[in-house]
Design a protein around this motif. Structure first.
Motif: not given
Length: 301
Positions: A102-131
């Protein structure tokens, strides 16, 4: 059972206070108290222990709170499906994944997702526990193994392997190992084998430690391992997806790597029609295709 009373009970149990629950519900403390008493009378039981520091659930109260929590999550899921019947992609999407990915691969790429969908709000939950996705602890997950929970839609995204990396400055100062036995002269930076991580990573570290490695730095996530490696502290065990974004890293012992770690995207069956999840899924898949192409281009140079 009266839903209004259950809704008020849940708010009180969650807040641990009649006053705080009243503030959330926009009701007076006396009105909240009356509803709780009426619910206790209808069930012929005591739901709360009352003391100076607030309210604590009784055993019967705990049982009821578990039920109302499950009901709330189901209602949240229903509300999400109703919202997703609209054409636009908007609102909150709760994504869970491991800290490193989440920290090293996903989060740095989210800017592209927000460019496509500016009204989408991501709640990014980073932990090893399986939710628990069916219980709505998150909407969508990216996991380093195939999910075992039932009623999940799952898609394999890619594979990852743990490898050895160091900084150029470290190699210039300490030399580059040419065999596993040479690791005994270097500091190994990795996660402790007993920490929560994928089995392939722990097994890989165990095999490395068999080479009389005595100098260690343990970090409990790959972000920390990466920072230590980039600051010239030693040779680190890191996932190979980092090579695209951190070309300053030098791979050590090209033939040495962990077994394959599958990466899956998963979400509840009930959110199959969710436009938010579809947008996120398509975005991740496109980024992975781009990631693979760049890695192939680099290897073919």
């Amino acid at each position: 059972m009266d839903w209004d009373k259950l809704r008020i009970f849940h708010a009180v149990a969650d807040a641990g206070s009649l006053t705080h629950a009243g503030d959330v519900l926009h009701l007076s403390q006396s009105a909240v108290s009356r509803q709780i008493r009426a619910l206790e009378e209808s069930l012929n039981t005591t739901l709360f222990h009352r003391h100076a520091r607030g309210l604590i659930l009784t055993e019967q109260g705990e049982l009821l709170f578990d039920a109302t929590a499950a009901m709330n999550k189901r209602l949240d899921a229903a509300a999400a499906r109703i919202r997703d019947s609209e054409e636009e992609v908007f609102g909150e999407l709760r994504v869970t994944t491991a800290i490193g990915f989440g920290t090293l691969w996903l989060a740095p790429r989210l800017a592209k997702l927000y460019e496509q969908y500016p009204d989408l709000n991501i709640d990014l939950m980073l932990e090893e526990r399986v939710l628990d996705l069916p219980m709505r602890e998150a909407d969508v997950a990216i996991r380093m193994k195939e999910p075992s929970q039932a009623d999940l839609i799952r898609k394999r995204l890619m594979s990852v392997r743990m490898r050895l990396y160091a900084s150029r400055k470290y190699i210039e100062a300490h030399g580059e190992p040419t065999s596993l036995s040479d690791l005994s002269a270097h500091r190994l930076i990795c996660q402790n084998v007993n920490s929560e991580q994928v089995g392939a990573g722990a097994n890989f570290v165990t095999s490395l430690l068999a080479n009389d490695v005595s100098k260690m730095l343990y970090v409990n996530n790959y972000y920390g391992v990466l920072q230590a490696v980039r600051n010239d502290l030693g040779i680190g065990v890191l996932p190979n997806y980092l090579m695209q974004d951190f070309p300053d890293l030098v791979r050590i012992l090209d033939e040495v790597e962990s077994s394959e770690v599958p990466v899956y995207l998963a979400y509840p069956e009930e959110l199959r029609q969710s436009k938010r999840i579809a947008a996120f899924r398509d975005f991740v898949q496109e980024e992975i295709i781009s990631h693979r192409k760049q890695l192939r281009d680099k290897e073919n140079r």
